[in-house]
Motif scaffolding. Structure first.
Motif, PDB file in Angstrom:
ATOM      1  N   THR A   1       0.850  -1.185   0.000  1.00  0.00           N
ATOM      2  CA  THR A   1       0.000   0.000   0.000  1.00  0.00           C
ATOM      3  C   THR A   1       0.887   1.237   0.000  1.00  0.00           C
ATOM      4  OG1 THR A   1      -0.131  -0.074   2.417  1.00  0.00           O
ATOM      5  CG2 THR A   1      -1.957  -1.073   1.193  1.00  0.00           C
ATOM      6  N   GLY A   2       0.389   2.300  -0.612  1.00  0.00           N
ATOM      7  CA  GLY A   2       1.164   3.532  -0.665  1.00  0.00           C
ATOM      8  C   GLY A   2       1.476   4.082   0.716  1.00  0.00           C
ATOM      9  N   LYS A   3       0.520   3.987   1.621  1.00  0.00           N
ATOM     10  CA  LYS A   3       0.743   4.521   2.974  1.00  0.00           C
ATOM     11  C   LYS A   3       1.759   3.690   3.745  1.00  0.00           C
ATOM     12  CE  LYS A   3      -3.604   7.025   3.380  1.00  0.00           C
ATOM     13  NZ  LYS A   3      -4.844   7.274   4.135  1.00  0.00           N
ATOM     14  N   TRP A   4       1.832   2.387   3.463  1.00  0.00           N
ATOM     15  CA  TRP A   4       2.862   1.561   4.103  1.00  0.00           C
ATOM     16  C   TRP A   4       4.243   1.967   3.591  1.00  0.00           C
ATOM     17  CZ3 TRP A   4       6.756  -1.925   3.130  1.00  0.00           C
ATOM     18  CH2 TRP A   4       7.111  -2.813   4.179  1.00  0.00           C
ATOM     19  N   VAL A   5       4.354   2.167   2.292  1.00  0.00           N
ATOM     20  CA  VAL A   5       5.630   2.599   1.709  1.00  0.00           C
ATOM     21  C   VAL A   5       6.073   3.922   2.331  1.00  0.00           C
ATOM     22  CG1 VAL A   5       6.720   3.415  -0.416  1.00  0.00           C
ATOM     23  CG2 VAL A   5       5.304   1.351  -0.453  1.00  0.00           C
ATOM     24  N   GLN A   6       5.149   4.855   2.461  1.00  0.00           N
ATOM     25  CA  GLN A   6       5.494   6.164   3.028  1.00  0.00           C
ATOM     26  C   GLN A   6       5.862   6.065   4.501  1.00  0.00           C
ATOM     27  OE1 GLN A   6       1.902   8.187   1.814  1.00  0.00           O
ATOM     28  NE2 GLN A   6       2.885   9.057  -0.004  1.00  0.00           N
ATOM     29  N   ARG A   7       5.273   5.111   5.213  1.00  0.00           N
ATOM     30  CA  ARG A   7       5.597   4.939   6.631  1.00  0.00           C
ATOM     31  C   ARG A   7       6.899   4.177   6.817  1.00  0.00           C
ATOM     32  NH1 ARG A   7       7.330   4.342  10.731  1.00  0.00           N
ATOM     33  NH2 ARG A   7       6.418   4.326  12.826  1.00  0.00           N
ATOM     34  N   TYR A   8       7.219   3.282   5.887  1.00  0.00           N
ATOM     35  CA  TYR A   8       8.404   2.435   6.003  1.00  0.00           C
ATOM     36  C   TYR A   8       9.288   2.553   4.756  1.00  0.00           C
ATOM     37  CZ  TYR A   8       5.980   0.255   9.939  1.00  0.00           C
ATOM     38  OH  TYR A   8       5.346   0.029  11.134  1.00  0.00           O
ATOM     39  N   PRO A   9       9.798   3.734   4.480  1.00  0.00           N
ATOM     40  CA  PRO A   9      10.634   3.886   3.270  1.00  0.00           C
ATOM     41  C   PRO A   9      11.893   3.042   3.322  1.00  0.00           C
ATOM     42  CG  PRO A   9      10.777   5.846   4.666  1.00  0.00           C
ATOM     43  CD  PRO A   9       9.656   5.010   5.210  1.00  0.00           C
ATOM     44  N   GLU A  10      12.480   2.891   4.506  1.00  0.00           N
ATOM     45  CA  GLU A  10      13.718   2.122   4.597  1.00  0.00           C
ATOM     46  C   GLU A  10      13.460   0.636   4.342  1.00  0.00           C
ATOM     47  OE1 GLU A  10      11.585   1.704   8.284  1.00  0.00           O
ATOM     48  OE2 GLU A  10      12.039   3.475   7.078  1.00  0.00           O
ATOM     49  N   VAL A  11      12.322   0.140   4.799  1.00  0.00           N
ATOM     50  CA  VAL A  11      11.986  -1.265   4.548  1.00  0.00           C
ATOM     51  C   VAL A  11      11.661  -1.457   3.065  1.00  0.00           C
ATOM     52  CG1 VAL A  11      10.567  -3.216   5.236  1.00  0.00           C
ATOM     53  CG2 VAL A  11      11.094  -1.421   6.899  1.00  0.00           C
ATOM     54  N   THR A  12      10.985  -0.476   2.476  1.00  0.00           N
ATOM     55  CA  THR A  12      10.695  -0.549   1.040  1.00  0.00           C
ATOM     56  C   THR A  12      11.981  -0.576   0.230  1.00  0.00           C
ATOM     57  OG1 THR A  12       8.637   0.676   1.428  1.00  0.00           O
ATOM     58  CG2 THR A  12       9.417   0.524  -0.845  1.00  0.00           C
ATOM     59  N   ARG A  13      12.960   0.241   0.621  1.00  0.00           N
ATOM     60  CA  ARG A  13      14.250   0.218  -0.074  1.00  0.00           C
ATOM     61  C   ARG A  13      14.911  -1.148   0.052  1.00  0.00           C
ATOM     62  NH1 ARG A  13      14.506   5.760   1.352  1.00  0.00           N
ATOM     63  NH2 ARG A  13      15.243   5.285   3.447  1.00  0.00           N
ATOM     64  N   ARG A  14      14.778  -1.750   1.214  1.00  0.00           N
ATOM     65  CA  ARG A  14      15.353  -3.088   1.421  1.00  0.00           C
ATOM     66  C   ARG A  14      14.685  -4.109   0.501  1.00  0.00           C
ATOM     67  NH1 ARG A  14      15.454  -6.120   7.336  1.00  0.00           N
ATOM     68  NH2 ARG A  14      16.154  -8.182   6.605  1.00  0.00           N
ATOM     69  N   ILE A  15      13.378  -4.053   0.391  1.00  0.00           N
ATOM     70  CA  ILE A  15      12.655  -4.971  -0.493  1.00  0.00           C
ATOM     71  C   ILE A  15      13.055  -4.730  -1.944  1.00  0.00           C
ATOM     72  CG2 ILE A  15      10.367  -5.561  -1.391  1.00  0.00           C
ATOM     73  CD1 ILE A  15       9.281  -4.927   1.449  1.00  0.00           C
ATOM     74  N   ALA A  16      13.041  -3.460  -2.347  1.00  0.00           N
ATOM     75  CA  ALA A  16      13.349  -3.126  -3.744  1.00  0.00           C
ATOM     76  C   ALA A  16      14.785  -3.479  -4.107  1.00  0.00           C
ATOM     77  CB  ALA A  16      13.099  -1.639  -3.991  1.00  0.00           C
ATOM     78  N   GLY A  17      15.670  -3.463  -3.131  1.00  0.00           N
ATOM     79  CA  GLY A  17      17.066  -3.735  -3.393  1.00  0.00           C
ATOM     80  C   GLY A  17      17.412  -5.206  -3.525  1.00  0.00           C
ATOM     81  N   ASN A  18      16.440  -6.080  -3.261  1.00  0.00           N
ATOM     82  CA  ASN A  18      16.697  -7.514  -3.354  1.00  0.00           C
ATOM     83  C   ASN A  18      16.243  -8.014  -4.723  1.00  0.00           C
ATOM     84  OD1 ASN A  18      16.531 -10.391  -3.169  1.00  0.00           O
ATOM     85  ND2 ASN A  18      16.401 -10.228  -0.945  1.00  0.00           N
ATOM     86  N   PRO A  19      17.133  -8.529  -5.543  1.00  0.00           N
ATOM     87  CA  PRO A  19      16.746  -8.951  -6.894  1.00  0.00           C
ATOM     88  C   PRO A  19      15.796 -10.134  -6.913  1.00  0.00           C
ATOM     89  CG  PRO A  19      19.002  -9.610  -6.424  1.00  0.00           C
ATOM     90  CD  PRO A  19      18.581  -8.717  -5.297  1.00  0.00           C
ATOM     91  N   ARG A  20      15.617 -10.793  -5.778  1.00  0.00           N
ATOM     92  CA  ARG A  20      14.668 -11.913  -5.715  1.00  0.00           C
ATOM     93  C   ARG A  20      13.250 -11.454  -5.359  1.00  0.00           C
ATOM     94  NH1 ARG A  20      19.351 -13.706  -3.381  1.00  0.00           N
ATOM     95  NH2 ARG A  20      20.357 -15.488  -4.397  1.00  0.00           N
ATOM     96  N   PHE A  21      13.104 -10.196  -4.995  1.00  0.00           N
ATOM     97  CA  PHE A  21      11.796  -9.686  -4.580  1.00  0.00           C
ATOM     98  C   PHE A  21      11.169  -8.849  -5.694  1.00  0.00           C
ATOM     99  CE2 PHE A  21      13.273  -9.471   0.150  1.00  0.00           C
ATOM    100  CZ  PHE A  21      13.180 -10.852   0.235  1.00  0.00           C
ATOM    101  N   GLU A  22       9.862  -8.973  -5.834  1.00  0.00           N
ATOM    102  CA  GLU A  22       9.095  -8.121  -6.735  1.00  0.00           C
ATOM    103  C   GLU A  22       8.175  -7.216  -5.921  1.00  0.00           C
ATOM    104  OE1 GLU A  22       8.611 -10.684 -10.823  1.00  0.00           O
ATOM    105  OE2 GLU A  22       7.133 -11.013  -9.244  1.00  0.00           O
TER     106      GLU A  22
END
Length: 226
Positions: A63-84
């Motif tokens: 959700t957009g609000k989760w991304v905005q609340r947890y930008p660092e976790v979103t960066r961690r997810i996006a930075g993993n080539p195994r995650f979509e």
């Protein structure tokens, strides 16, 4: 673009691949719980730790609000080539009437809500998709018609773990392993306080998949398999 967004529950029933998907819900009420201190976290880092340690692919419906609340976790997810990364609306409102107790968005606002969420996710890069999941899996013809211009594929799922508000982990393991098949799309949550047993169930789910000869893969690969 078509006249209606397509809906898929699973991929082809061939091969050995299954998709593990994790929803990251966030509502205004959940944000209020965080601000007040009633809830510590809606981001279960133990799930990420395990997936990373075991090198397990997964797809996260954000959700957009989760991304905005947890930008660092979103960066961690996006930075993993195994995650979509995929789209789960901006604030987890219902897109139909009578969808659990979620407040409903007017039909005229549905496309803008989903488009806004893609815009929130886009700067994080990584393996971004045009997959979309409705809150509560609640959708009707009007909702699917509204999303058609966005070119999304709606992903429900054929294996529902039942992890929201679960009080024990063993029923989650049974719910997944009793129903999983080649091509399955498994629905879980990464929202910690609202799905507190998921990280305890996940090692047993992964072990059970191995015993059944099933291999987790990114959602895009599971849906494309043939």
């Amino acid at each position: 673009m078509g006249v209606r967004a397509p809906v898929v529950d699973h991929g082809p029933r061939t091969g050995d691949r299954v998709a593990l998907t994790f929803d990251a819900d966030m509502t205004d009420g959940m944000l209020a719980n965080l601000r007040s201190g009633r809830v510590r976290s809606y981001a279960n880092l133990r799930i990420l730790d395990l997936l990373e340690r075991e090198q397990v692919p997964a797809t996260f419906f954000l959700t957009g609000k989760w991304v905005q609340r947890y930008p660092e976790v979103t960066r961690r997810i996006a930075g993993n080539p195994r995650f979509e990364l995929a789209n789960h609306t901006y604030g987890h409102a219902a897109f139909t009437a009578h969808c659990y107790d979620l407040p409903r968005l007017p039909v005229g606002e549905l496309a803008d809500d989903v488009a806004k969420t893609f815009e929130v996710i886009a700067p994080y890069g990584g393996r971004q998709t045009r997959y979309f999941r409705f809150p509560g899996l609640c959708h009707d013809a009007a909702a699917l018609d509204a999303l058609a211009p966005l070119g999304v594929t709606v992903v429900d799922g054929d294996v529902i773990s039942g992890d929201p508000f679960a009080k024990a982990w063993k029923p989650l393991v049974r719910a997944v392993l009793d129903h999983v098949r080649p091509g399955s799309v498994v629905i879980m949550h990464v929202t910690e306080a609202n799905a507190a047993m998921t990280d305890e169930a996940l090692p047993h789910i992964l072990a059970g998949l191995r015993e059944r000869g099933l291999t987790p893969a990114p959602l895009s690969e599971v849906l494309a398999a043939g």
